[in-house]
Write a protein that holds these residues in place. Structure first.
Motif, PDB file in Angstrom:
ATOM      1  N   ASP A  63       0.820  -1.215   0.000  1.00 51.25           N
ATOM      2  CA  ASP A  63       0.000   0.000   0.000  1.00 51.25           C
ATOM      3  C   ASP A  63       0.854   1.266   0.000  1.00 51.25           C
ATOM      4  O   ASP A  63       0.531   2.231  -0.691  1.00 51.25           O
ATOM      5  CB  ASP A  63      -0.938   0.006   1.211  1.00 51.25           C
ATOM      6  CG  ASP A  63      -2.000  -1.077   1.120  1.00 51.25           C
ATOM      7  OD1 ASP A  63      -2.182  -1.652   0.025  1.00 51.25           O
ATOM      8  OD2 ASP A  63      -2.644  -1.357   2.152  1.00 51.25           O
ATOM      9  N   GLN A  64       1.944   1.256   0.767  1.00 50.61           N
ATOM     10  CA  GLN A  64       2.809   2.433   0.828  1.00 50.61           C
ATOM     11  C   GLN A  64       3.478   2.696  -0.525  1.00 50.61           C
ATOM     12  O   GLN A  64       3.543   3.837  -0.986  1.00 50.61           O
ATOM     13  CB  GLN A  64       3.871   2.271   1.923  1.00 50.61           C
ATOM     14  CG  GLN A  64       4.698   3.520   2.149  1.00 50.61           C
ATOM     15  CD  GLN A  64       3.849   4.703   2.592  1.00 50.61           C
ATOM     16  OE1 GLN A  64       3.064   4.603   3.530  1.00 50.61           O
ATOM     17  NE2 GLN A  64       3.981   5.835   1.908  1.00 50.61           N
ATOM     18  N   ARG A  67       0.907   4.161  -2.821  1.00 52.41           N
ATOM     19  CA  ARG A  67       0.650   5.573  -2.477  1.00 52.41           C
ATOM     20  C   ARG A  67       1.788   6.472  -2.955  1.00 52.41           C
ATOM     21  O   ARG A  67       1.556   7.565  -3.462  1.00 52.41           O
ATOM     22  CB  ARG A  67       0.467   5.733  -0.962  1.00 52.41           C
ATOM     23  CG  ARG A  67      -0.921   5.435  -0.475  1.00 52.41           C
ATOM     24  CD  ARG A  67      -1.126   5.892   0.954  1.00 52.41           C
ATOM     25  NE  ARG A  67      -0.237   5.246   1.902  1.00 52.41           N
ATOM     26  CZ  ARG A  67      -0.480   4.083   2.501  1.00 52.41           C
ATOM     27  NH1 ARG A  67      -1.599   3.439   2.245  1.00 52.41           N
ATOM     28  NH2 ARG A  67       0.376   3.571   3.353  1.00 52.41           N
ATOM     29  N   ASP A  68       3.025   6.001  -2.772  1.00 50.40           N
ATOM     30  CA  ASP A  68       4.185   6.801  -3.157  1.00 50.40           C
ATOM     31  C   ASP A  68       4.324   6.950  -4.674  1.00 50.40           C
ATOM     32  O   ASP A  68       4.859   7.946  -5.147  1.00 50.40           O
ATOM     33  CB  ASP A  68       5.475   6.178  -2.609  1.00 50.40           C
ATOM     34  CG  ASP A  68       5.570   6.273  -1.096  1.00 50.40           C
ATOM     35  OD1 ASP A  68       4.784   7.021  -0.488  1.00 50.40           O
ATOM     36  OD2 ASP A  68       6.433   5.573  -0.518  1.00 50.40           O
ATOM     37  N   THR A  71      -0.585   8.926  -8.265  1.00 48.64           N
ATOM     38  CA  THR A  71      -1.308  10.133  -7.863  1.00 48.64           C
ATOM     39  C   THR A  71      -2.774   9.864  -8.136  1.00 48.64           C
ATOM     40  O   THR A  71      -3.269  10.067  -9.240  1.00 48.64           O
ATOM     41  CB  THR A  71      -0.822  11.362  -8.660  1.00 48.64           C
ATOM     42  OG1 THR A  71      -0.936  11.063 -10.047  1.00 48.64           O
ATOM     43  CG2 THR A  71       0.604  11.704  -8.319  1.00 48.64           C
ATOM     44  N   VAL A  78      -7.993   3.482  -6.744  1.00 53.72           N
ATOM     45  CA  VAL A  78      -6.626   3.014  -6.935  1.00 53.72           C
ATOM     46  C   VAL A  78      -6.575   1.818  -7.886  1.00 53.72           C
ATOM     47  O   VAL A  78      -5.639   1.676  -8.664  1.00 53.72           O
ATOM     48  CB  VAL A  78      -5.957   2.700  -5.576  1.00 53.72           C
ATOM     49  CG1 VAL A  78      -6.565   1.472  -4.931  1.00 53.72           C
ATOM     50  CG2 VAL A  78      -4.462   2.528  -5.746  1.00 53.72           C
TER      51      VAL A  78
END
Length: 196
Positions: A63-64, A67-68, A71, A78
């Motif tokens: 997930d991180q 997210r990184d 956009t 997502v």
């Protein structure tokens, strides 16, 4: 004849190019139940790691990274953004060689007097970095019972690395047992590692 049933239920052997490290993407939630998608994803990861011995990237890490690297606005889920991403790029971002996709299609429970009907439906598929579909399974768990619900599944998940807040959702969900049964059945055909 009982032996044909036994042999039909055996999962196929994974070839040497079968993914060694898998990322489980957030579930595409067609059912509209946010907790259901979170529960399904956690139980899939548990099944792959604990029951099937697969190396699965921690969900928080997946997930991180997503997210990184993306956009995503409020209006764009997502899963839509990830579906448009080149599989080679996505697997490189995640540091994996296989991606497990999933869709939660139904997550319902209806109480009619003393009768309870539970329905969980999902679809899963595994792709490699070339976007080749290596495995696929769809499952529908539609059951009914009289009286109370099933016991919590926390005892089954005691050795799991499921986050405490997700474990709380699992323990509170009246559909956790039906979801676990669905995952067990759906992944019954997941390729197993051959004996080296």
């Amino acid at each position: 004849f009982p032996y044909t049933t036994l042999f039909r239920s055996v999962a196929p052997q994974a070839g040497p190019d079968f993914p060694q490290r898998i990322a489980v993407l957030p579930m595409n939630n067609q059912a509209g139940d946010a907790d259901g998608a979170i529960i399904l994803r956690a139980l899939v990861k548990h099944k792959l790691e604990k029951d099937l011995g697969r190396q699965v990237q921690p969900l928080e890490e997946t997930d991180q990274i997503i997210r990184d690297r993306t956009t995503v606005g409020v209006e764009v889920p997502v899963q839509v953004t990830l579906a448009k991403q080149d599989p080679k790029v996505l697997t490189a971002w995640l540091g994996v060689d296989g991606i497990l996709h999933g869709e939660l299609l139904a997550f319902n429970r209806a109480q009619l007097s003393i009768y309870t009907r539970s329905q969980v439906k999902a679809h899963f598929w595994l792709t490699d970095k070339e976007n080749r579909k290596l495995w696929e399974s769809g499952q529908d768990s539609d059951s009914g019972s009289f009286g109370g619900g099933a016991a919590p599944i926390a005892t089954y998940l005691t050795d799991s690395a499921i986050a405490p807040e997700v474990m709380d959702k699992i323990n509170r969900s009246p559909l956790a047992n039906a979801t676990l049964a669905l995952v067990d059945t759906a992944f019954g055909t997941f390729p197993v590692r051959g004996i080296p």
